[in-house]
Write an enzyme that holds these catalytic residues in place. Structure first.
Site, mmCIF file in Angstrom:
data_model
loop_
_atom_site.group_PDB
_atom_site.id
_atom_site.type_symbol
_atom_site.label_atom_id
_atom_site.label_comp_id
_atom_site.label_asym_id
_atom_site.label_seq_id
_atom_site.Cartn_x
_atom_site.Cartn_y
_atom_site.Cartn_z
ATOM 1 C CG ASP A 1 -4.058 2.631 5.249
ATOM 2 O OD1 ASP A 1 -3.820 3.393 4.291
ATOM 3 O OD2 ASP A 1 -4.664 2.994 6.282
ATOM 4 C CG ASP B 1 -5.280 -0.079 -1.592
ATOM 5 O OD1 ASP B 1 -4.316 0.396 -2.236
ATOM 6 O OD2 ASP B 1 -5.558 0.289 -0.428
ATOM 7 C CG ASP C 1 -2.111 0.994 1.034
ATOM 8 O OD1 ASP C 1 -2.403 1.385 -0.116
ATOM 9 O OD2 ASP C 1 -2.725 1.367 2.040
ATOM 10 N N GLY C 2 0.370 2.291 -0.596
ATOM 11 C CA GLY C 2 1.027 3.582 -0.594
ATOM 12 C C GLY C 2 0.079 4.607 -0.009
ATOM 13 C CG HIS D 1 -9.327 2.376 3.326
ATOM 14 N ND1 HIS D 1 -8.383 2.577 4.316
ATOM 15 C CD2 HIS D 1 -8.849 3.013 2.223
ATOM 16 C CE1 HIS D 1 -7.399 3.327 3.832
ATOM 17 N NE2 HIS D 1 -7.654 3.589 2.573
ATOM 18 C CD GLU E 1 -1.308 2.571 -3.544
ATOM 19 O OE1 GLU E 1 -0.921 1.408 -3.344
ATOM 20 O OE2 GLU E 1 -2.254 3.086 -2.907
#
Length: 157
Positions: free
Chosen positions: A137, A72, A12-13, A127, A50
């Site tokens: 995250d 994501d 994740d970024g 999320h 990302e």
């Protein structure tokens, strides 16, 4: 049947502002063992973080592996799965005849890594309670808050 080690990488970024302070989070999973990576940057974009998360995860592998990489980021996943990355590379990093592709430095690194490893890119909804995605995250957003943030050398505001 492959004799390669099967590894799962979750990435994740994050960015506080876009552009703004940014960070990435990565979890590598192999045979029940987990390794976490994260780093924060003074100024960057969410898309760069990302992509960098995927690059850093793949670069952490010490040998050729069979990887399932979860993100994501539709931008990251679609750039590989829909062939955009290959098209941009073949067109000298141009998206169209007049528009350059963005984040070329990171996509060049990613391209080399996916030529070496066997990598399946899988999109996960962000999320949405996915444990590893939620942890990535937290790693990415936590990295933004640290002191001594790195400089994203190739980011041009």
């Amino acid at each position: 049947m492959s004799n390669l080690k099967k590894v799962e990488i979750f990435t994740d970024g994050a960015c506080s502002g876009n552009p703004g302070k940014g960070g990435y989070g990565v979890i590598l999973c192999f045979n029940g063992a987990k390794k976490e990576l994260s780093e924060g940057f003074v100024s960057t974009t969410n898309n760069r973080m990302e992509i960098l998360a995927a690059v850093k995860g793949l670069e952490a592998l010490k040998e050729k592996c069979d990887v399932t990489l979860y993100s994501d980021s539709k931008y990251l996943i679609d750039s590989v799965n829909l062939g955009w990355l290959e098209k941009w590379r073949k067109n000298n990093w141009m998206r169209t005849k007049s528009e350059k592709a963005k984040n070329v430095d990171l996509f060049e690194r990613l391209y080399k890594l996916i030529q070496y490893h066997i990598v399946e890119f899988v999109w996960v909804k962000g999320h949405a309670g996915h444990p590893e995605n939620e942890r990535c995250d937290r790693l990415a957003t936590g990295a933004i808050l640290k002191d001594n943030l790195s400089v994203d050398e190739n980011f041009n505001q």
